[in-house]
Design a protein around this motif. Structure first.
Motif, PDB file in Angstrom:
ATOM      1  N   GLY A 213      18.488  -0.551 -14.825  1.00 41.77           N
ATOM      2  CA  GLY A 213      17.592  -0.083 -15.874  1.00 41.77           C
ATOM      3  C   GLY A 213      16.175  -0.612 -15.792  1.00 41.77           C
ATOM      4  N   HIS A 214      15.834  -1.305 -14.703  1.00 45.33           N
ATOM      5  CA  HIS A 214      14.509  -1.909 -14.571  1.00 45.33           C
ATOM      6  C   HIS A 214      13.894  -1.540 -13.224  1.00 45.33           C
ATOM      7  N   SER A 215      12.570  -1.607 -13.166  1.00 44.24           N
ATOM      8  CA  SER A 215      11.875  -1.402 -11.903  1.00 44.24           C
ATOM      9  C   SER A 215      12.042  -2.651 -11.045  1.00 44.24           C
ATOM     10  N   PRO A 216      12.516  -2.517  -9.821  1.00 42.97           N
ATOM     11  CA  PRO A 216      12.735  -3.704  -8.977  1.00 42.97           C
ATOM     12  C   PRO A 216      11.415  -4.333  -8.554  1.00 42.97           C
ATOM     13  N   GLU A 217      11.542  -5.569  -8.090  1.00 47.04           N
ATOM     14  CA  GLU A 217      10.372  -6.251  -7.536  1.00 47.04           C
ATOM     15  C   GLU A 217      10.624  -6.510  -6.058  1.00 47.04           C
ATOM     16  N   TYR A 218       9.576  -6.217  -5.236  1.00 41.63           N
ATOM     17  CA  TYR A 218       9.699  -6.341  -3.794  1.00 41.63           C
ATOM     18  C   TYR A 218       8.934  -7.571  -3.319  1.00 41.63           C
ATOM     19  N   ARG A 219       9.565  -8.314  -2.425  1.00 44.68           N
ATOM     20  CA  ARG A 219       8.900  -9.429  -1.745  1.00 44.68           C
ATOM     21  C   ARG A 219       9.050  -9.184  -0.244  1.00 44.68           C
ATOM     22  N   TRP A 220       7.984  -8.644   0.340  1.00 47.38           N
ATOM     23  CA  TRP A 220       8.048  -8.262   1.747  1.00 47.38           C
ATOM     24  C   TRP A 220       7.778  -9.468   2.641  1.00 47.38           C
ATOM     25  N   GLU A 221       8.511  -9.511   3.757  1.00 43.70           N
ATOM     26  CA  GLU A 221       8.316 -10.528   4.799  1.00 43.70           C
ATOM     27  C   GLU A 221       8.270 -11.930   4.193  1.00 43.70           C
ATOM     28  N   THR A 222       9.332 -12.274   3.486  1.00 42.52           N
ATOM     29  CA  THR A 222       9.419 -13.587   2.849  1.00 42.52           C
ATOM     30  C   THR A 222      10.023 -14.590   3.821  1.00 42.52           C
ATOM     31  N   PRO A 223       9.317 -15.681   4.167  1.00 44.23           N
ATOM     32  CA  PRO A 223       9.905 -16.696   5.061  1.00 44.23           C
ATOM     33  C   PRO A 223      10.893 -17.564   4.295  1.00 44.23           C
ATOM     34  N   LEU A 224      12.140 -17.583   4.763  1.00 48.81           N
ATOM     35  CA  LEU A 224      13.193 -18.365   4.113  1.00 48.81           C
ATOM     36  C   LEU A 224      13.662 -19.505   5.011  1.00 48.81           C
ATOM     37  N   PHE A 225      12.804 -19.977   5.877  1.00 45.08           N
ATOM     38  CA  PHE A 225      13.202 -21.025   6.813  1.00 45.08           C
ATOM     39  C   PHE A 225      12.236 -22.204   6.697  1.00 45.08           C
ATOM     40  N   GLY A 226      12.587 -23.285   7.353  1.00 44.33           N
ATOM     41  CA  GLY A 226      11.708 -24.447   7.385  1.00 44.33           C
ATOM     42  C   GLY A 226      11.930 -25.434   6.260  1.00 44.33           C
ATOM     43  N   ARG A 227      12.829 -25.131   5.314  1.00 46.88           N
ATOM     44  CA  ARG A 227      13.094 -26.045   4.202  1.00 46.88           C
ATOM     45  C   ARG A 227      14.489 -25.752   3.643  1.00 46.88           C
ATOM     46  N   SER A 242      10.540   3.679 -11.872  1.00 49.22           N
ATOM     47  CA  SER A 242       9.398   3.311 -11.037  1.00 49.22           C
ATOM     48  C   SER A 242       9.333   4.236  -9.837  1.00 49.22           C
ATOM     49  N   LEU A 243       8.139   4.330  -9.294  1.00 51.55           N
ATOM     50  CA  LEU A 243       7.885   5.128  -8.091  1.00 51.55           C
ATOM     51  C   LEU A 243       7.230   4.213  -7.080  1.00 51.55           C
ATOM     52  N   ALA A 244       7.857   4.046  -5.934  1.00 50.95           N
ATOM     53  CA  ALA A 244       7.352   3.142  -4.901  1.00 50.95           C
ATOM     54  C   ALA A 244       7.396   3.842  -3.563  1.00 50.95           C
ATOM     55  N   GLY A 245       6.639   3.324  -2.620  1.00 51.21           N
ATOM     56  CA  GLY A 245       6.615   3.913  -1.289  1.00 51.21           C
ATOM     57  C   GLY A 245       5.591   3.224  -0.419  1.00 51.21           C
ATOM     58  N   ASP A 278      -5.859  12.524 -16.708  1.00 49.31           N
ATOM     59  CA  ASP A 278      -4.483  12.987 -16.618  1.00 49.31           C
ATOM     60  C   ASP A 278      -3.562  11.968 -15.964  1.00 49.31           C
ATOM     61  N   VAL A 279      -4.068  10.845 -15.519  1.00 51.42           N
ATOM     62  CA  VAL A 279      -3.293   9.885 -14.746  1.00 51.42           C
ATOM     63  C   VAL A 279      -2.480   8.990 -15.678  1.00 51.42           C
ATOM     64  N   LEU A 280      -1.176   8.802 -15.351  1.00 52.20           N
ATOM     65  CA  LEU A 280      -0.302   7.928 -16.132  1.00 52.20           C
ATOM     66  C   LEU A 280      -0.438   6.478 -15.717  1.00 52.20           C
ATOM     67  N   ALA A 281      -0.630   6.234 -14.426  1.00 52.09           N
ATOM     68  CA  ALA A 281      -0.717   4.863 -13.935  1.00 52.09           C
ATOM     69  C   ALA A 281      -1.577   4.833 -12.687  1.00 52.09           C
ATOM     70  N   THR A 282      -2.284   3.742 -12.501  1.00 50.42           N
ATOM     71  CA  THR A 282      -3.081   3.496 -11.295  1.00 50.42           C
ATOM     72  C   THR A 282      -2.730   2.114 -10.783  1.00 50.42           C
ATOM     73  N   VAL A 283      -2.268   2.025  -9.527  1.00 46.81           N
ATOM     74  CA  VAL A 283      -1.842   0.751  -8.958  1.00 46.81           C
ATOM     75  C   VAL A 283      -2.524   0.557  -7.617  1.00 46.81           C
ATOM     76  N   GLN A 292       3.763   0.286  -5.717  1.00 45.79           N
ATOM     77  CA  GLN A 292       4.835   0.465  -6.688  1.00 45.79           C
ATOM     78  C   GLN A 292       4.218   0.654  -8.061  1.00 45.79           C
ATOM     79  N   ALA A 293       4.578   1.747  -8.715  1.00 44.01           N
ATOM     80  CA  ALA A 293       4.145   2.022 -10.084  1.00 44.01           C
ATOM     81  C   ALA A 293       5.349   1.846 -10.994  1.00 44.01           C
ATOM     82  N   PRO A 294       5.445   0.722 -11.714  1.00 45.22           N
ATOM     83  CA  PRO A 294       6.627   0.464 -12.543  1.00 45.22           C
ATOM     84  C   PRO A 294       6.445   1.003 -13.955  1.00 45.22           C
TER      85      PRO A 294
END
Length: 605
Positions: A213-227, A242-245, A278-283, A292-294
């Motif tokens: 029921g919620h707009s997801p959040e994206y974390r691209w190219e997240t480094p999960l190493f080194g700690r 939401s509309l993303a692409g 006429d625009v609903l959202a600007t991101v 991503q337009a949430p």
């Protein structure tokens, strides 16, 4: 099913097989039983091999779990095969044990492990060949070093009990397919204050935080190493759809994008008539092209992408479901805008100024045919400073345009009336106007007012306005012999100049006269004041240097009559005749005030 199978899915045989697997290669072990990977009592014979990500050898504890929920820990060494015996029923899943320091996806081991052997004809004579050796299936279990990752979920209207983290590969073309994260999902419990903590694979990965029921959040190219521990801050999950692409640019979609925005609208952008209303959202669009337009509602949505230096891209409609994410697979392709290069001659503006080029969209000459071939858009006016006689415009798309060249103060000097831009284009603008910079002065005081080159009946292009400091700028179709009328309402000054030459290398200073001539005009026939009578002031060579009009009481006042010899006369045209006065001739001194009364008489033919 025998009591042996129900009582111990792994049994003591499992411990023995692990010891054997550590001492000898898997292919050298020959467990008793039937061919095809199992014994007569249904014991399944498999080999497990933990493959550690970027690690040659490490102690890994695996956990095997069957369909009944029975689980057994298996301590192994990565990179080495270990032979185990699994008792039916299956299926089985194997993954790193909780708390082992490793993370991995579940490896599925089905109940039918023996490979299919095709039927072969029997040899003549009734003999039989010896049975083929058993084929032991090998199952690799890819594992990553585990990293404890934490964060906080904010945004939901109600507290969430868990959040899902979807994993994705950053560069699937170059990675070992055994370590692909595509499709992996981790469910993390969320505390009452929104905080969560989970083990994630220690690698470079895409992360998607998802809550129903919620707009997801994206974390691209997240480094999960080194700690060992990593904090990802807040994950803002907005209720609604939401509309993303991705917006793509350049060959192979790998070109970074600068300064782009996405407008989301309920109406098709091709028919937008009220601009951005006429625009609903600007991101904003990230440099890698993601947007991503949430927080949107359900229905059909269109999008338009506007970027610096590129042609605007439009796409849609996209149908959004209530409280769901829509992620088009096809990237929105951006093409570079048309490059319009202008050369301006002469290259430099006078008086330490710069030329300014203004590009304005106009209607095509053949509007129907132009729209059919090129489908132009609506583009705002562009302004650019001309440097060294050259200027560039990035035209967002096809269209017809005009170019205006002005100075920094807005005085127009020339341009191009019509350009069709449907690809990269170069053009030259030859200025045929003379720049003029001047100043109005009354004694030592700068005067704001209007300067009419060619008289007060001239065209608007030749009407210049001086500022509070008296300065005016503009362009003229010639340099010599100008009549210039000046009107300064704040000082009640009107003055006419004749045969004015515009200097080429210095400002043109127009000195207004501080003289005043006033008086009354009477009618000889009635002796009454004559209104709407024109009072003319002429120089010795017959040039009109000033003009005034009498009011209802016959009075007039003229300020700014040039000093020197002057002829003053009055005239009026009635319905039947001209009325004129006798001329009054005198010599005016600077700052002089003079009273001259005039009497109108009927002009004799």
């Amino acid at each position: 099913m025998s009591e042996r199978r129900r009582r111990s899915p792994f049994g003591t045989v499992l411990g023995l097989s692990l010891a054997l697997g550590a001492a000898a290669p898997a292919q050298e072990q020959e467990p008793p039983g039937r061919a095809g990977g199992g014994d007569a009592d249904g014991v399944a014979n498999v080999v497990l091999k933990a493959v550690a990500y970027r690690t040659v050898s490490a102690d890994v504890t695996l956990a095997a779990r069957n369909a009944d929920g029975v689980e057994q820990e298996l301590p192994v060494i990565s990179g080495r095969p270990f032979q185990v015996f699994l008792f039916e029923p299956g299926p089985w899943t194997v993954r790193p044990a909780s708390g082992s320091g490793f993370w991995g996806r579940e490896v599925y081991i089905g109940p039918e492990l023996a490979p299919e052997v095709p039927d072969e004809p029997q040899p003549e004579g009734g003999g039989s060949e010896p049975p083929a050796p058993s084929v032991v299936p090998v199952f690799e279990v890819p594992v990553f070093p585990a990293v404890a990752v934490s964060g906080r979920v904010v945004g939901p209207r109600r507290p969430a009990s868990e959040v899902s983290i979807l994993l994705g590969d950053v560069d699937p073309e170059r990675m070992d397919p055994r370590f692909s994260l595509k499709g992996s999902r981790i469910r993390c419990p969320v505390a009452a204050d929104g905080r969560w903590s989970c083990d994630l694979p220690g690698t470079l990965a895409h992360l998607v935080f998802w809550l129903p029921g919620h707009s997801p959040e994206y974390r691209w190219e997240t480094p999960l190493f080194g700690r060992r521990q990593l904090r990802l801050g807040d994950q803002r999950l907005v209720p609604g759809a939401s509309l993303a692409g991705f917006v793509a640019a350049g060959q192979g979609f790998r070109e970074l994008i600068e300064r782009c925005v996405v407008h989301v609208a309920k109406a098709d952008p091709a028919f937008w008539t009220t601009g951005l209303e006429d625009v609903l959202a600007t991101v904003d669009v990230a440099r890698d092209g993601f947007f991503q337009a949430p927080g949107l509602g359900p229905g059909h949505h269109w999008i338009q992408v506007d970027c610096d230096g590129r042609v605007a891209a439009r796409a849609g409609p996209y149908t959004l479901e209530r409280n769901a994410e829509t992620f088009p697979r096809k990237r929105l392709s951006l093409t570079r805008s048309h490059l319009l290069e202008l050369s301006v001659l002469p290259a430099d503006s006078p008086y330490d100024s710069h030329w300014v080029a203004r590009l304005k969209q106009i209607e095509p000459e053949d509007r129907v045919e132009f729209w059919r071939q090129y489908r132009p858009g609506d583009y705002p006016q562009q302004r650019a400073v001309v440097e060294g006689g050259r200027v560039q415009f990035h035209v967002p798309g096809n269209g017809a345009f005009s170019v205006e060249i002005t100075d920094e103060a807005g005085g127009r000097f020339g341009g191009l009336d019509y350009l069709e831009v449907v690809n990269d284009l170069t053009a030259t603008v030859e200025l045929d106007l003379v720049p003029v910079v001047g100043r109005l002065m009354l004694d030592d005081v700068p005067v704001p007012g209007l300067v009419f080159f060619g008289g007060r009946q001239t065209s608007p292009d030749l009407t210049l306005r001086s500022d509070n400091e008296g300065w005016f700028r503009g362009a003229l179709p010639g340099r010599e012999g100008w009549r210039v009328d000046v009107v300064a309402p704040d000082y009640e000054v009107i003055q006419f100049f004749h045969n004015i030459d515009v200097p080429a290398d210095e400002p043109l200073v127009l000195e207004l006269a501080d003289t005043v001539v006033q008086g009354r005009v009477l009618s000889a026939s009635s002796g009454q004041p004559a209104e709407r009578v024109i009072v003319r002031f002429e120089s010795a060579d017959g040039q009109l240097v000033h003009q005034a009009t009498s009011g209802e009481d016959g009075s007039y006042s003229a300020r700014g009559v040039p000093p020197g010899w002057v002829r003053i006369s009055a005239q009026r045209l009635t319905l039947t005749r001209w009325e004129v006065s006798e001329a009054f001739e005198t010599t005016l001194n600077p700052r002089q005030s003079l009273t001259v009364d005039l009497v109108l008489r009927e002009r004799m033919e």
